[in-house]
Motif scaffolding. Sequence first.
Motif, short mmCIF file in Angstrom:
data_model
loop_
_atom_site.label_atom_id
_atom_site.label_comp_id
_atom_site.label_asym_id
_atom_site.label_seq_id
_atom_site.Cartn_x
_atom_site.Cartn_y
_atom_site.Cartn_z
N VAL A 15 -8.14 3.60 1.60
CA VAL A 15 -7.43 2.61 2.41
C VAL A 15 -7.70 2.86 3.90
O VAL A 15 -7.88 1.91 4.68
CB VAL A 15 -5.92 2.63 2.09
N GLU A 16 -7.76 4.13 4.28
CA GLU A 16 -8.04 4.46 5.69
C GLU A 16 -9.43 3.95 6.09
O GLU A 16 -9.63 3.48 7.20
CB GLU A 16 -7.95 5.98 5.90
N PRO B 44 -3.20 -4.92 -2.39
CA PRO B 44 -4.62 -4.94 -2.76
C PRO B 44 -4.90 -5.96 -3.86
O PRO B 44 -3.99 -6.35 -4.61
CB PRO B 44 -4.87 -3.53 -3.26
N SER C 250 -9.41 -4.90 -1.08
CA SER C 250 -8.29 -5.46 -0.33
C SER C 250 -8.63 -6.88 0.07
O SER C 250 -9.80 -7.28 0.06
CB SER C 250 -8.01 -4.62 0.91
N TYR D 123 0.81 -1.22 0.00
CA TYR D 123 0.00 0.00 0.00
C TYR D 123 0.85 1.27 0.00
O TYR D 123 0.47 2.27 -0.62
CB TYR D 123 -0.97 -0.01 1.19
N LEU E 80 -10.97 1.38 4.74
CA LEU E 80 -10.88 -0.08 4.83
C LEU E 80 -10.24 -0.50 6.16
O LEU E 80 -10.66 -1.46 6.80
CB LEU E 80 -10.06 -0.63 3.67
N ALA E 81 -9.20 0.24 6.56
CA ALA E 81 -8.47 -0.11 7.77
C ALA E 81 -9.20 0.36 9.02
O ALA E 81 -8.83 -0.01 10.14
CB ALA E 81 -7.07 0.48 7.72
N ILE F 108 -11.00 0.40 -4.52
CA ILE F 108 -9.94 -0.45 -3.96
C ILE F 108 -10.57 -1.70 -3.37
O ILE F 108 -11.54 -1.59 -2.61
CB ILE F 108 -9.14 0.28 -2.86
N ILE G 53 -0.71 6.85 4.29
CA ILE G 53 -1.90 6.24 4.88
C ILE G 53 -1.92 6.58 6.37
O ILE G 53 -0.97 6.32 7.08
CB ILE G 53 -1.91 4.73 4.64
N VAL H 112 -7.12 -2.26 -7.86
CA VAL H 112 -7.26 -0.81 -7.74
C VAL H 112 -7.75 -0.31 -9.09
O VAL H 112 -7.19 -0.66 -10.12
CB VAL H 112 -5.92 -0.13 -7.39
N CYS I 74 -5.58 7.16 -0.40
CA CYS I 74 -5.34 7.06 1.05
C CYS I 74 -6.65 7.06 1.81
O CYS I 74 -6.83 6.29 2.75
CB CYS I 74 -4.47 8.21 1.52
N ILE J 201 -4.08 -4.57 5.34
CA ILE J 201 -5.38 -3.91 5.34
C ILE J 201 -6.45 -5.00 5.30
O ILE J 201 -6.38 -5.90 4.46
CB ILE J 201 -5.51 -2.98 4.12
#
Lengths: 196, 408
Positions: B82-83, B319, B313, B56, B85-86, B311, B156, B322, B79, B291
């Motif tokens: 991804v944030e 990933p 994951s 990532y 997702l996390a 995205i 991230i 994307v 970002c 992630i």
Amino acid sequence: MVQADTLWKVMAEQAMIINYSRGDNALSLLKKAIAWGTRKSPWIIHFNAGSCNGCDIEIVDALTPRFDLERLGILQRGTPRHADVLVCTGAVTLQTKDRLKQIYDQMPEPKFVIATGTCACSGGVFNGCYCVMGGIDSVIPVDVYIPGCAVRPEAIISAVAKLLGALEAQQKGGGKDADRRSDHSQVSREIQYFKG
Amino acid sequence: MSEYNRVVIPIGPQHPSLKEPGCFTVTLDGEKIVDVVVGIGYNHRGLEKACESRNYIQIIYLLERICGICSHTHTTAFCQGVEELAGISIPRRAAYIRVIVAEIERLHSHLLWLGVAAHEIGFDTMFMYAWRDREAVLDILAAVGGNRVNYGINTIGGVRRDIDDSLRQDILKMTDALQEQVKYYQELALTETTLAARLAGIGKLSGEDALKYGAVGPVIRASGIDFDIRAVDPYAVYAEIPFKVITDTHADVFGRTVVRILELLESIEIIRFCIKNMPDGDIVTKAPRRIPAGEVISRTEAPRGEDIHYIRSNGTERPDRVRVRAPSEANWHAMRHMLLGQYLADAPITIAAIDPCFSCTDRAIVINSGRETELMDWPRLRQYSIDWYKKRGIDVASIKIPERRMYF
């Protein structure tokens, strides 16, 4: 006016030699005259071979007021047939590969290639992508490499100055570029298939 | 009769009016454009596939190089996704810095466009003026991120570099100087008759058509539709910032110029607001390397319009997929519509008016026209193939594989 005078003298000398001397000398003098012109006012053409636009805007930046490459006699032209220097950016993609060769082939001799940016030097961050050939030198011979992501306009100016310096030294040395020239003709032979 | 008078003119991939490789095959009837085929893909590098083999953090730097002009907006979109997702939220100071950099980037992109557009109509003085003013913006970007083009601000969980007090003062100074210049351009665009005469009435795109062809960004806003992701689906801290969505009803190249110039002024206001109200605190939170599995769509408003990142994951460091839908990609269809019926001489400025970015555009797309697409799992696919052969008189199920003969 001084420049025009000098050029006129060179041309006059050359005409005399064509009339009264052997062809070899005439050719070398003509070459000298062209080289002199190239050194004083190189015209560039810009081609984006698959770049992210970053280096391209920096090249245009180098031509605009703050940096102003035009004051050094450097002009950007629209067609390869008017250009001495090919300023090339980006990793070469499969689709621009042929076009890049074609543009290079259309440029008159003597011609020079500046690979602008890390991608143009080596493929950079895109190296290994399925649609990327690699750097510019994977397709055509390159004279000057400028690394940087993206290159700064100062770096472009420095590269052009270095190219001009090298040209001058080469002309004084006389015929030292024989190897590189043969390299260029090699590429021209490869490009033959476009024509026939 | 006119069938025989048609002339086909290819523009590109290397052409003085194009800074990037793209090919427009224009069919002319006299001077009028009757058909345009947009040939893109010269800049296709296979970035989305490359994302699948990188982690990532590496992808941030790869996606930043989708486009050198709007590099920050792509990484912001990625970002953010991804944030989400996390399941982490970024510090408020980081969100403010993201917005400040995004708006400075918008300043640089719109000034760049103003210069390029002026160049396309032969108004090179304005081209040089706009690019001279843009240098001040680039200096600020270099001071913020350390580089003039790809600044690498996002990471991230927040941002990588802080904006300290002295830098804030520099930014304010730059905005003050720029505001005066932009007001001058505004006056120039609205009152200079030659400019208006050159730009008005060309590249017409009605609001209905803009919606029909899915235009985004300044193109749709110049057709009178207030579609701006910053207002429609606020991300970062845009929900807290008071700003106007600039629209215009001219619905032509003139309108797009006005929208972009007014957006410059609006961006300056946003930057000032952010700098005044920036809270203290951390600029980054810790993000996991792996992630959790999931999928997300993240949208941002790039200088050219809506930028969408998808995205997926799978719980690892990399990933599954994307997908980037860059704004220029959405504007091609509208641009083709605008070109039809125009004069050839207006083609360069009409193309430039959508602010096309080929390096953003060139993605691999598969279009199944007129057919519905569906996903098939393995047993269904197997059954489908059996049925397909049955229709053609071959019963796959009845075929018996002969026993292997022994020759010894």
